[in-house]
Design a protein around this motif. Structure first.
Motif, PDB file in Angstrom:
ATOM      1  N   ASN A 184       0.823  -1.200   0.000  1.00  0.00           N
ATOM      2  CA  ASN A 184       0.000   0.000   0.000  1.00  0.00           C
ATOM      3  C   ASN A 184       0.862   1.257   0.000  1.00  0.00           C
ATOM      4  N   CYS A 185       0.207   2.391  -0.215  1.00  0.00           N
ATOM      5  CA  CYS A 185       0.905   3.673  -0.273  1.00  0.00           C
ATOM      6  C   CYS A 185       0.199   4.696   0.606  1.00  0.00           C
ATOM      7  N   VAL A 186       0.946   5.321   1.501  1.00  0.00           N
ATOM      8  CA  VAL A 186       0.450   6.445   2.289  1.00  0.00           C
ATOM      9  C   VAL A 186       0.864   7.725   1.572  1.00  0.00           C
ATOM     10  N   ALA A 187      -0.072   8.641   1.376  1.00  0.00           N
ATOM     11  CA  ALA A 187       0.210   9.872   0.639  1.00  0.00           C
ATOM     12  C   ALA A 187       0.002  11.088   1.551  1.00  0.00           C
ATOM     13  N   PRO A 188       1.069  11.539   2.217  1.00  0.00           N
ATOM     14  CA  PRO A 188       0.932  12.725   3.063  1.00  0.00           C
ATOM     15  C   PRO A 188       0.762  13.987   2.219  1.00  0.00           C
ATOM     16  N   GLY A 189       0.053  14.943   2.775  1.00  0.00           N
ATOM     17  CA  GLY A 189       0.030  16.277   2.202  1.00  0.00           C
ATOM     18  C   GLY A 189       1.139  17.096   2.846  1.00  0.00           C
ATOM     19  N   MET A 190       0.923  18.393   3.012  1.00  0.00           N
ATOM     20  CA  MET A 190       1.900  19.226   3.706  1.00  0.00           C
ATOM     21  C   MET A 190       1.965  18.807   5.168  1.00  0.00           C
ATOM     22  N   VAL A 191       3.167  18.517   5.645  1.00  0.00           N
ATOM     23  CA  VAL A 191       3.338  18.028   7.008  1.00  0.00           C
ATOM     24  C   VAL A 191       4.075  19.074   7.837  1.00  0.00           C
ATOM     25  N   ASP A 192       3.528  19.375   9.002  1.00  0.00           N
ATOM     26  CA  ASP A 192       4.172  20.321   9.901  1.00  0.00           C
ATOM     27  C   ASP A 192       5.520  19.772  10.338  1.00  0.00           C
ATOM     28  N   GLY A 193       6.517  20.629  10.368  1.00  0.00           N
ATOM     29  CA  GLY A 193       7.857  20.191  10.739  1.00  0.00           C
ATOM     30  C   GLY A 193       8.883  21.245  10.371  1.00  0.00           C
ATOM     31  N   GLU A 194      10.148  20.867  10.446  1.00  0.00           N
ATOM     32  CA  GLU A 194      11.232  21.820  10.240  1.00  0.00           C
ATOM     33  C   GLU A 194      11.160  22.470   8.862  1.00  0.00           C
ATOM     34  N   ARG A 195      10.979  21.677   7.809  1.00  0.00           N
ATOM     35  CA  ARG A 195      10.948  22.240   6.452  1.00  0.00           C
ATOM     36  C   ARG A 195       9.742  23.156   6.280  1.00  0.00           C
ATOM     37  N   PHE A 196       8.603  22.745   6.792  1.00  0.00           N
ATOM     38  CA  PHE A 196       7.389  23.556   6.666  1.00  0.00           C
ATOM     39  C   PHE A 196       7.562  24.897   7.371  1.00  0.00           C
ATOM     40  N   ARG A 197       8.117  24.857   8.592  1.00  0.00           N
ATOM     41  CA  ARG A 197       8.238  26.072   9.396  1.00  0.00           C
ATOM     42  C   ARG A 197       9.368  26.981   8.937  1.00  0.00           C
ATOM     43  N   SER A 198      10.462  26.393   8.438  1.00  0.00           N
ATOM     44  CA  SER A 198      11.637  27.209   8.118  1.00  0.00           C
ATOM     45  C   SER A 198      11.725  27.602   6.644  1.00  0.00           C
ATOM     46  N   LYS A 199      11.012  26.882   5.764  1.00  0.00           N
ATOM     47  CA  LYS A 199      11.109  27.164   4.338  1.00  0.00           C
ATOM     48  C   LYS A 199       9.767  27.506   3.706  1.00  0.00           C
ATOM     49  N   VAL A 200       8.803  26.614   3.816  1.00  0.00           N
ATOM     50  CA  VAL A 200       7.526  26.785   3.119  1.00  0.00           C
ATOM     51  C   VAL A 200       6.768  28.001   3.639  1.00  0.00           C
ATOM     52  N   VAL A 201       6.638  28.083   4.956  1.00  0.00           N
ATOM     53  CA  VAL A 201       5.880  29.187   5.549  1.00  0.00           C
ATOM     54  C   VAL A 201       6.549  30.542   5.305  1.00  0.00           C
ATOM     55  N   PRO A 202       7.862  30.686   5.600  1.00  0.00           N
ATOM     56  CA  PRO A 202       8.497  31.984   5.333  1.00  0.00           C
ATOM     57  C   PRO A 202       8.448  32.406   3.861  1.00  0.00           C
ATOM     58  N   GLU A 203       8.558  31.439   2.953  1.00  0.00           N
ATOM     59  CA  GLU A 203       8.506  31.763   1.526  1.00  0.00           C
ATOM     60  C   GLU A 203       7.136  32.311   1.147  1.00  0.00           C
ATOM     61  N   MET A 204       6.069  31.667   1.630  1.00  0.00           N
ATOM     62  CA  MET A 204       4.718  32.175   1.337  1.00  0.00           C
ATOM     63  C   MET A 204       4.518  33.543   1.988  1.00  0.00           C
ATOM     64  N   ALA A 205       4.986  33.704   3.219  1.00  0.00           N
ATOM     65  CA  ALA A 205       4.821  34.977   3.920  1.00  0.00           C
ATOM     66  C   ALA A 205       5.531  36.103   3.172  1.00  0.00           C
ATOM     67  N   ARG A 206       6.744  35.821   2.688  1.00  0.00           N
ATOM     68  CA  ARG A 206       7.505  36.828   1.947  1.00  0.00           C
ATOM     69  C   ARG A 206       6.807  37.182   0.637  1.00  0.00           C
ATOM     70  N   ARG A 207       6.358  36.149  -0.071  1.00  0.00           N
ATOM     71  CA  ARG A 207       5.756  36.370  -1.389  1.00  0.00           C
ATOM     72  C   ARG A 207       4.451  37.153  -1.298  1.00  0.00           C
ATOM     73  N   LEU A 208       3.676  36.904  -0.242  1.00  0.00           N
ATOM     74  CA  LEU A 208       2.368  37.534  -0.123  1.00  0.00           C
ATOM     75  C   LEU A 208       2.368  38.751   0.805  1.00  0.00           C
ATOM     76  N   GLY A 209       3.501  38.999   1.454  1.00  0.00           N
ATOM     77  CA  GLY A 209       3.563  40.134   2.367  1.00  0.00           C
ATOM     78  C   GLY A 209       2.706  39.960   3.603  1.00  0.00           C
ATOM     79  N   ILE A 210       2.694  38.740   4.140  1.00  0.00           N
ATOM     80  CA  ILE A 210       1.894  38.438   5.327  1.00  0.00           C
ATOM     81  C   ILE A 210       2.795  37.851   6.403  1.00  0.00           C
TER      82      ILE A 210
END
Length: 263
Positions: A184-210
């Protein structure tokens, strides 16, 4: 509920950090004996030691998942140590180029992520399959991703690799099913963690000015459950599919994403 995983021998790839570490701890907590595979064995050792401190056995083996002979050797070493292999969990993988269109993605970038995310799982399944077939039982869980279920602009190489992993999962499920092996295959979506907090979130915040907090809320708003997935959610799904509670489940893509893939 007792999942019946006590003393099961589990091979886990990519156990050093993030989801891999959470999955490793979860199987250790269920009383499993673990064989932890990866190229950077020093990075894996702290997680293995956590498991050992609970009284469970955990061995760490060097393995380059892109090399079939290396996977064969790691599986052989596991069987020498434990005598059998009951469960394989393929967690290791990469993200590939982010924010590049397909036309911007280089052939080398595409080949690299497809080789890691598809060939790696193929090599390990191919290595454990004869052992599980002889036993007449086994559980294989591949960790894919929801971008392999809906596709994603700017993530072509990664998305392609995870779509391919679904095909590998389903074909092996058909071939190994008659031998009592679930795949079988487990398919995670966006998972909270180091990459999400240090890369994904800051990048969206910078791009959208939020703010970072507003960026997290925007991500959560995309999901039916309006919340971000945790590592433990993915680990619990892997435990379910690795146990006999799911004995009649095979060839499944199980999204663990708060309801993004189905929207």
């Amino acid at each position: 509920m007792d999942l019946g995983l006590e003393n099961k021998v589990v091979v886990i790839t990519g156990p050093a950090k993030g989801m891999g570490a959470a999955i490793t701890r979860a199987f250790g907590a269920e009383g499993c004996q673990l064989s932890l595979l990866g190229r950077d064995t020093q990075a894996i050792e702290p997680v293995a030691e956590e498991v050992r401190e609970t009284g469970r056995e955990a061995i760490v083996l060097p393995c380059d998942l892109t090399d079939a002979a290396s996977c064969d050797a790691a599986v052989e070493a596991t069987t020498k140590a434990f005598g059998r292999i009951d469960i394989l969990v393929n967690v290791a993988g990469g993200s590939g180029p982010i924010g590049k269109t397909g036309a911007q993605t280089t052939p080398d970038e595409f080949d690299e992520i497809v080789t890691l995310n598809m060939n790696g799982c193929f090599h390990t399944i191919r290595a454990v399959a004869p052992i599980m077939m002889e036993q007449g039982a086994g559980k294989i869980v591949n960790v894919g991703g929801t971008f392999g279920m809906r596709g994603r602009a700017g993530r072509l190489a990664y998305s392609a690799s995870k779509w391919g992993l679904r095909g590998i999962t389903k074909s092996f499920a058909l071939e190994l099913g008659p031998h009592g092996i679930n795949v079988n295959c487990v398919a995670p979506g966006m998972v909270d963690g180091e990459r999400f907090r240090s890369k994904v979130v800051p990048e969206m915040a910078r791009r959208l000015g939020i703010s970072d907090e507003q960026a997290i809320e925007r991500h959560a708003a995309d999901y039916a459950l309006k919340r971000i997935t945790f590592d433990s959610d993915v680990a619990n799904a892997c435990l379910f599919l690795a146990s006999d509670v799911s004995r009649q489940v095979t060839g499944l893509d199980l999204p663990v994403d708060g309801g993004w893939a189905m929207l």
